[in-house]
Design a protein around this motif. Structure first.
Motif, PDB file in Angstrom:
ATOM      1  N   THR A  75       0.834  -1.204   0.000  1.00 14.13           N
ATOM      2  CA  THR A  75       0.000   0.000   0.000  1.00 14.13           C
ATOM      3  C   THR A  75       0.867   1.252   0.000  1.00 14.13           C
ATOM      4  OG1 THR A  75      -1.773  -1.149   1.161  1.00 14.13           O
ATOM      5  CG2 THR A  75      -1.790   1.255   1.277  1.00 14.13           C
ATOM      6  N   ARG A  76       1.902   1.240   0.796  1.00 13.46           N
ATOM      7  CA  ARG A  76       2.812   2.398   0.874  1.00 13.46           C
ATOM      8  C   ARG A  76       3.483   2.645  -0.470  1.00 13.46           C
ATOM      9  NH1 ARG A  76       3.648   7.042   2.505  1.00 13.46           N
ATOM     10  NH2 ARG A  76       5.685   7.583   3.270  1.00 13.46           N
ATOM     11  N   LEU A  77       3.918   1.574  -1.133  1.00 12.08           N
ATOM     12  CA  LEU A  77       4.560   1.715  -2.445  1.00 12.08           C
ATOM     13  C   LEU A  77       3.595   2.302  -3.470  1.00 12.08           C
ATOM     14  CD1 LEU A  77       6.487  -1.663  -2.589  1.00 12.08           C
ATOM     15  CD2 LEU A  77       7.513   0.620  -2.479  1.00 12.08           C
ATOM     16  N   MET A  78       2.340   1.952  -3.363  1.00 13.45           N
ATOM     17  CA  MET A  78       1.346   2.450  -4.318  1.00 13.45           C
ATOM     18  C   MET A  78       1.027   3.932  -4.081  1.00 13.45           C
ATOM     19  SD  MET A  78       0.894  -0.102  -6.272  1.00 13.45           S
ATOM     20  CE  MET A  78      -0.477   0.476  -7.239  1.00 13.45           C
ATOM     21  N   GLU A  79       1.068   4.373  -2.832  1.00 14.86           N
ATOM     22  CA  GLU A  79       0.691   5.745  -2.497  1.00 14.86           C
ATOM     23  C   GLU A  79       1.857   6.734  -2.566  1.00 14.86           C
ATOM     24  OE1 GLU A  79      -0.865   5.209   1.430  1.00 14.86           O
ATOM     25  OE2 GLU A  79      -2.790   4.452   0.699  1.00 14.86           O
ATOM     26  N   LEU A  80       3.048   6.259  -2.327  1.00 14.07           N
ATOM     27  CA  LEU A  80       4.197   7.144  -2.153  1.00 14.07           C
ATOM     28  C   LEU A  80       4.509   8.040  -3.353  1.00 14.07           C
ATOM     29  CD1 LEU A  80       6.223   8.002  -0.038  1.00 14.07           C
ATOM     30  CD2 LEU A  80       7.753   6.215  -0.872  1.00 14.07           C
ATOM     31  N   PRO A  81       4.488   7.556  -4.591  1.00 14.90           N
ATOM     32  CA  PRO A  81       4.812   8.463  -5.701  1.00 14.90           C
ATOM     33  C   PRO A  81       3.908   9.706  -5.754  1.00 14.90           C
ATOM     34  CG  PRO A  81       4.930   6.207  -6.464  1.00 14.90           C
ATOM     35  CD  PRO A  81       4.346   6.174  -5.066  1.00 14.90           C
ATOM     36  N   ARG A  82       2.621   9.535  -5.499  1.00 17.84           N
ATOM     37  CA  ARG A  82       1.707  10.693  -5.493  1.00 17.84           C
ATOM     38  C   ARG A  82       2.050  11.656  -4.361  1.00 17.84           C
ATOM     39  NH1 ARG A  82      -1.832   6.569  -6.543  1.00 17.84           N
ATOM     40  NH2 ARG A  82      -2.511   6.504  -4.396  1.00 17.84           N
ATOM     41  N   GLU A  83       2.370  11.100  -3.197  1.00 14.76           N
ATOM     42  CA  GLU A  83       2.730  11.946  -2.065  1.00 14.76           C
ATOM     43  C   GLU A  83       4.015  12.723  -2.346  1.00 14.76           C
ATOM     44  OE1 GLU A  83       2.992   9.869   1.659  1.00 14.76           O
ATOM     45  OE2 GLU A  83       1.134   8.777   1.270  1.00 14.76           O
ATOM     46  N   VAL A  84       5.005  12.023  -2.879  1.00 10.41           N
ATOM     47  CA  VAL A  84       6.288  12.661  -3.166  1.00 10.41           C
ATOM     48  C   VAL A  84       6.108  13.793  -4.158  1.00 10.41           C
ATOM     49  CG1 VAL A  84       8.531  12.277  -4.281  1.00 10.41           C
ATOM     50  CG2 VAL A  84       7.715  10.681  -2.542  1.00 10.41           C
ATOM     51  N   GLU A  85       5.359  13.534  -5.214  1.00  9.01           N
ATOM     52  CA  GLU A  85       5.150  14.568  -6.227  1.00  9.01           C
ATOM     53  C   GLU A  85       4.279  15.697  -5.693  1.00  9.01           C
ATOM     54  OE1 GLU A  85       4.335  14.893 -10.968  1.00  9.01           O
ATOM     55  OE2 GLU A  85       3.424  13.225  -9.908  1.00  9.01           O
ATOM     56  N   GLY A  86       3.203  15.347  -5.019  1.00 12.30           N
ATOM     57  CA  GLY A  86       2.265  16.351  -4.520  1.00 12.30           C
ATOM     58  C   GLY A  86       2.858  17.263  -3.472  1.00 12.30           C
ATOM     59  N   LEU A  87       3.719  16.712  -2.626  1.00  7.78           N
ATOM     60  CA  LEU A  87       4.317  17.495  -1.546  1.00  7.78           C
ATOM     61  C   LEU A  87       5.730  17.953  -1.872  1.00  7.78           C
ATOM     62  CD1 LEU A  87       3.097  15.306   1.450  1.00  7.78           C
ATOM     63  CD2 LEU A  87       2.143  17.488   0.658  1.00  7.78           C
ATOM     64  N   ASN A  88       6.195  17.627  -3.066  1.00  5.98           N
ATOM     65  CA  ASN A  88       7.536  17.985  -3.522  1.00  5.98           C
ATOM     66  C   ASN A  88       8.613  17.490  -2.552  1.00  5.98           C
ATOM     67  OD1 ASN A  88       9.273  19.075  -5.435  1.00  5.98           O
ATOM     68  ND2 ASN A  88       9.392  21.034  -4.359  1.00  5.98           N
ATOM     69  N   LEU A  89       8.475  16.215  -2.161  1.00 12.56           N
ATOM     70  CA  LEU A  89       9.439  15.606  -1.251  1.00 12.56           C
ATOM     71  C   LEU A  89      10.663  15.132  -2.021  1.00 12.56           C
ATOM     72  CD1 LEU A  89       6.947  13.442   0.847  1.00 12.56           C
ATOM     73  CD2 LEU A  89       7.902  15.683   1.435  1.00 12.56           C
ATOM     74  N   ASP A  90      11.746  14.944  -1.328  1.00  8.59           N
ATOM     75  CA  ASP A  90      12.969  14.433  -1.933  1.00  8.59           C
ATOM     76  C   ASP A  90      12.780  12.947  -2.246  1.00  8.59           C
ATOM     77  OD1 ASP A  90      16.091  15.036  -2.257  1.00  8.59           O
ATOM     78  OD2 ASP A  90      15.813  13.011  -1.457  1.00  8.59           O
ATOM     79  N   ARG A  91      12.944  12.581  -3.514  1.00 13.10           N
ATOM     80  CA  ARG A  91      12.721  11.197  -3.932  1.00 13.10           C
ATOM     81  C   ARG A  91      13.739  10.246  -3.316  1.00 13.10           C
ATOM     82  NH1 ARG A  91      11.247  14.276  -8.709  1.00 13.10           N
ATOM     83  NH2 ARG A  91      13.417  14.323  -9.379  1.00 13.10           N
ATOM     84  N   ALA A  92      14.976  10.669  -3.188  1.00 14.30           N
ATOM     85  CA  ALA A  92      15.991   9.805  -2.584  1.00 14.30           C
ATOM     86  C   ALA A  92      15.653   9.515  -1.120  1.00 14.30           C
ATOM     87  CB  ALA A  92      17.374  10.424  -2.707  1.00 14.30           C
ATOM     88  N   ASP A  93      15.225  10.530  -0.386  1.00 15.43           N
ATOM     89  CA  ASP A  93      14.834  10.318   1.014  1.00 15.43           C
ATOM     90  C   ASP A  93      13.655   9.361   1.098  1.00 15.43           C
ATOM     91  OD1 ASP A  93      16.819  12.016   1.898  1.00 15.43           O
ATOM     92  OD2 ASP A  93      15.459  13.712   2.279  1.00 15.43           O
TER      93      ASP A  93
END
Length: 108
Positions: A75-93
């Motif tokens: 579930t986390r793997l499925m949700e994380l890309p949207r969160e990273v992009e939406g919140l402009n998080l560091d992809r490496a972190d």
């Protein structure tokens, strides 16, 4: 070719768990920078999720019980890309967080 590389990387990561090759993972994380970084990040997480789904399905069809930890990780793997992009998080972190989640799931 990129999809095959992502499949190979996902397979290598999952098959080595709970141990990890930090150097190889750092190379993956470095690839998430730049113009194609988000695409690479999304593709790797998608391939990891697909392989976890396959592992879980195989375990259940062979008479095993579904693993809550692997289900939560999927579930986390499925949700994380949207969160990273939406919140402009560091992809490496975010990737290193995924690695920690995978290692915890592998330990059971």
């Amino acid at each position: 070719r990129k999809a095959l590389d992502a499949d190979d990387a996902a397979h290598e990561l999952l098959s080595s768990l709970p141990e990890v090759d930090r150097g190889a993972l750092q190379l993956l994380a470095d690839g998430f920078r730049g113009g194609e970084g988000m695409q690479k990040f999304e593709l790797l997480l998608e391939r990891l999720a697909d392989q976890i789904r396959h592992m879980s399905t195989s375990a259940v069809t062979e008479g095993g019980a579904p693993s809550d930890r692997w289900a939560q990780t999927w579930t986390r793997l499925m949700e994380l890309p949207r969160e990273v992009e939406g919140l402009n998080l560091d992809r490496a972190d975010a990737f290193w967080t995924v690695v920690a989640d995978l290692r915890a799931a592998a330990r059971g």
